[in-house]
Design an enzyme around this catalytic site. Structure first.
Site, PDB file in Angstrom:
ATOM      1  N   ALA A 140     -12.801   2.543  35.251  1.00  0.00           N
ATOM      2  CA  ALA A 140     -12.271   3.849  36.119  1.00  0.00           C
ATOM      3  C   ALA A 140     -11.773   3.069  37.327  1.00  0.00           C
ATOM      4  CB  ALA A 140     -13.540   4.886  36.001  1.00  0.00           C
ATOM      5  N   SER A 141     -11.093   3.944  38.208  1.00  0.00           N
ATOM      6  CA  SER A 141     -10.838   3.815  39.558  1.00  0.00           C
ATOM      7  C   SER A 141     -11.126   5.219  40.240  1.00  0.00           C
ATOM      8  CB  SER A 141      -9.328   3.234  39.439  1.00  0.00           C
ATOM      9  OG  SER A 141      -8.828   3.106  40.923  1.00  0.00           O
ATOM     10  N   GLU A 156     -14.706   1.652  25.644  1.00  0.00           N
ATOM     11  CA  GLU A 156     -14.648   2.984  25.215  1.00  0.00           C
ATOM     12  C   GLU A 156     -15.455   3.436  23.824  1.00  0.00           C
ATOM     13  OE1 GLU A 156     -10.408   4.007  24.955  1.00  0.00           O
ATOM     14  OE2 GLU A 156      -9.959   2.750  26.871  1.00  0.00           O
ATOM     15  N   GLY A 157     -16.798   2.943  24.016  1.00  0.00           N
ATOM     16  CA  GLY A 157     -17.473   3.647  23.121  1.00  0.00           C
ATOM     17  C   GLY A 157     -17.718   2.872  21.711  1.00  0.00           C
ATOM     18  N   LEU A 163     -18.400  -0.217  20.891  1.00  0.00           N
ATOM     19  CA  LEU A 163     -19.318  -1.420  20.876  1.00  0.00           C
ATOM     20  C   LEU A 163     -20.788  -0.897  20.877  1.00  0.00           C
ATOM     21  CD1 LEU A 163     -17.568  -4.349  22.960  1.00  0.00           C
ATOM     22  CD2 LEU A 163     -17.521  -3.794  20.429  1.00  0.00           C
ATOM     23  N   VAL A 214     -23.825   2.302  26.633  1.00  0.00           N
ATOM     24  CA  VAL A 214     -24.098   1.825  28.189  1.00  0.00           C
ATOM     25  C   VAL A 214     -25.356   2.713  28.526  1.00  0.00           C
ATOM     26  CG1 VAL A 214     -23.544   1.444  30.597  1.00  0.00           C
ATOM     27  CG2 VAL A 214     -21.914   1.130  28.725  1.00  0.00           C
ATOM     28  N   TYR A 251       1.020   8.069  39.475  1.00  0.00           N
ATOM     29  CA  TYR A 251       0.499   9.050  38.514  1.00  0.00           C
ATOM     30  C   TYR A 251       1.553  10.082  38.397  1.00  0.00           C
ATOM     31  CZ  TYR A 251      -3.993  11.450  37.420  1.00  0.00           C
ATOM     32  OH  TYR A 251      -5.054  12.066  36.564  1.00  0.00           O
TER      33      TYR A 251
END
Length: 568
Positions: free
Chosen positions: A228-229, A278-279, A281, A284, A488
């Site tokens: 994320a940023s 993104e889920g 592996l 977290v 954006y």
């Protein structure tokens, strides 16, 4: 929280009995205020009418919800752990989606074909270890769930998945485990949401400074999982700049480094396998993150430029001189008009008079065309004296590109609007207007061409797909770097007369993404890939690069326990 829209139940845009737009609730500065020009703007921009209204389902019909398919042996083992779980229809549906347009449209009109079968709420790292071990034992599918703000279809359940799907909700893992004031780090459980993290850190005089648009709802673990940023990355960095240490539970075991140091030269950084995964592996569970003392002083600002080209040139020079404030964002004219339509009713004749003077000065005395001009909003943070010096430096640069200072109020208002704009989509859907945002990063020398070409492509595609009214196609530059910027885009259109609006919308969005890639832009800057953009992954990172990711997946998760089908 809304079950079929964005944000809090008590916060939404409505048209009151007088036909005026207003924003409900008291959570935001706009709350309770009338927006006198918004109705005219939405009618003029989209050809929408208050007389043409659609209705979504008022509540969830549990009879529409697919039945829960649960492995009874797993359930028996889960009960023995005392970890909270639910098979309730509402709990399962709420975690079956993110906030892509098509996901919200499905909730308003019908139901997903596949949703999680069971929701579990671990309260600590050890609980996650137990859940993953049980999933491996019984061959289940786990989909991690943080804040649910995904806009990449990352949370959608694969329709063909026959195994029991477990939604692992990290929301109860929301504690700061420790704060190290000497090393300016904090160890935090991954389920904490952004606003709670900042609030709790502030009690000890610290902050992370990471402020994505979704910070009220998105989680720390989600930030890591999507790379994320935030809006203030110029000072505090993106998530990869803030992370010191990550603990992740995988089917192979726990992944973590042996020490918490600022940098290591020990081969490829394993954090970069985790960040952006993104889920796919694992989960977290804990993150050690850099913290900073809460800034002594904060000041907003804004600059109006005669056109978008001058504004981009100014932002390029600010980046070149490495003097960007905490946040600097440039909106094009269409977004300027949009923001102006969201301006609340003025409180006094004096305020109205001042606004009129400012407009007269900019448009008549300085000759700015209100249909071309654009605006940059600024936020400065830090030591008071340094902030004031920094402010002067940025405004001096802006002046060289024809920019005029437009006041603190406009800057603060523009910054705060970020948090309420997402609520507008729900109002639009009530009146046959669908819209979405998407982003990219692009080298500086291609910013203008990319912005122009993508907006023109959207307009062209809408016309070719039978959209009867001209669409809104607009952009802003939100983050700057030495070598380029994040752009954006927003686009929306009136879908009256279209039998399958979501299909048409998806075709247009796909064409816009193709145009971005053709113009040298990235597949994503901070939203991630999910299932929505993975068709372009090979093109984005090469065939060999994709093979490397697949190899990691096959080693860490050979039985595809984390089977959300994102990325690959």
């Amino acid at each position: 929280m809304k079950w079929n829209g964005w944000g809090y139940n008590d916060s939404k845009f409505i048209f009151n009995k007088k036909g005026q737009a207003e924003f409900t609730g008291k959570r935001y500065r706009l709350g309770g205020m009338v927006l006198p020009t918004f109705k005219e703007w939405i009618e003029k921009t989209f050809g929408a009418s208050l007389e043409h209204k659609t209705t979504s389902r008022a509540s969830l019909n549990v009879n529409d919800v697919p039945p829960s398919i649960v492995n009874e042996e797993f359930l028996q083992d889960l009960r023995a752990t005392n970890i909270s779980y639910s098979q309730d229809a509402e709990d399962r549906v709420f975690r079956a989606h993110g906030h892509c347009l098509h996901e919200i449209f499905v909730l308003r009109e019908g139901m997903f074909k596949r949703i999680p079968d069971i929701v579990v709420w671990p309260v600590c790292h050890e609980d996650v270890v137990k859940i993953v071990e049980l999933a491996c034992k019984h061959n289940l599918c786990i989909i991690p769930f943080g804040g649910g703000t995904s806009v990449s279809s990352a949370l959608e359940c694969p329709e063909e998945e026959k195994r029991t799907i477990v939604s692992l909700d990290t929301s109860q893992m929301n504690r700061i485990l420790w704060i190290d004031e000497k090393n300016l780090t904090a160890c935090v459980e991954a389920g904490i949401v952004g606003q709670d993290l900042e609030k709790q850190l502030a009690e000890s005089g610290f902050c992370t400074g990471h402020e994505p648009d979704s910070m009220e709802f998105s989680s720390l673990g989600g930030w890591v999982a999507t790379r994320a940023s935030g809006m203030k990355k110029n000072i505090y960095g993106n998530i990869e700049d803030l992370v010191i240490h990550i603990k992740m539970v995988t089917p192979r075991g726990i992944v973590e480094k042996n020490c918490q140091v600022p940098r290591m030269s020990t081969g490829p950084d394993i954090h970069h396998f985790i960040m952006g995964s993104e889920g796919t592996l694992g989960v977290v569970t804990e993150v050690t993150i850099k913290i900073r003392p809460v800034p002594e002083y904060q000041k907003y600002g804004s600059v109006v430029f005669p056109n978008f080209e001058r504004g981009v040139a100014c932002l390029r020079e600010v980046a070149k001189q490495r003097c960007a404030p905490a946040s600097i964002r440039l909106v094009d004219n269409a977004q300027f008009q949009f923001g102006h339509a969201l301006k609340p009713q003025v409180a006094s004749i004096f305020t109205s008079f001042l606004d009129g003077l400012k407009k007269f000065y900019i448009t008549k005395f300085k000759g700015f065309d209100p249909n071309i001009l654009c605006v940059a909003t600024l936020l400065f943070e830090g030591d008071r004296e340094k902030v004031l010096q920094h402010e002067k430096q940025v405004y001096d640069i802006a002046t060289k590109f024809g920019g005029l200072a437009a006041g603190e109020d406009n800057g603060q208002r523009g910054y705060m609007l970020t948090f309420v704009i997402a609520y507008l989509r729900d109002l639009g859907l009530d009146y046959y207007v669908i819209g979405e945002s998407f982003e990219t990063s692009v080298p500086w020398d291609r910013v203008l061409d990319l912005c122009r070409n993508v907006k023109e492509r959207i307009v062209r595609e809408c016309k070719e797909k039978g959209v009867q009214f001209a669409p809104l196609s607009t952009c802003r530059v939100t983050q700057t770097y030495d070598a380029g910027a994040c752009v954006y885009f927003y686009f929306a259109f009136n879908y009256r007369g279209i039998s399958d609006p979501i299909h048409v919308y998806e075709q247009i969005e796909r064409a816009a993404r193709e145009e971005i890639l053709a113009n040298g832009g990235s597949l994503s800057h901070h939203h991630g890939v999910g299932k929505l953009r993975k068709r372009w992954m090979k093109e984005s990172i090469s065939d060999v690069g994709l093979g490397m990711l697949r190899s990691v997946k096959e080693y860490v998760d050979p039985n595809n326990i984390f089977g959300n089908k994102n990325l690959l």
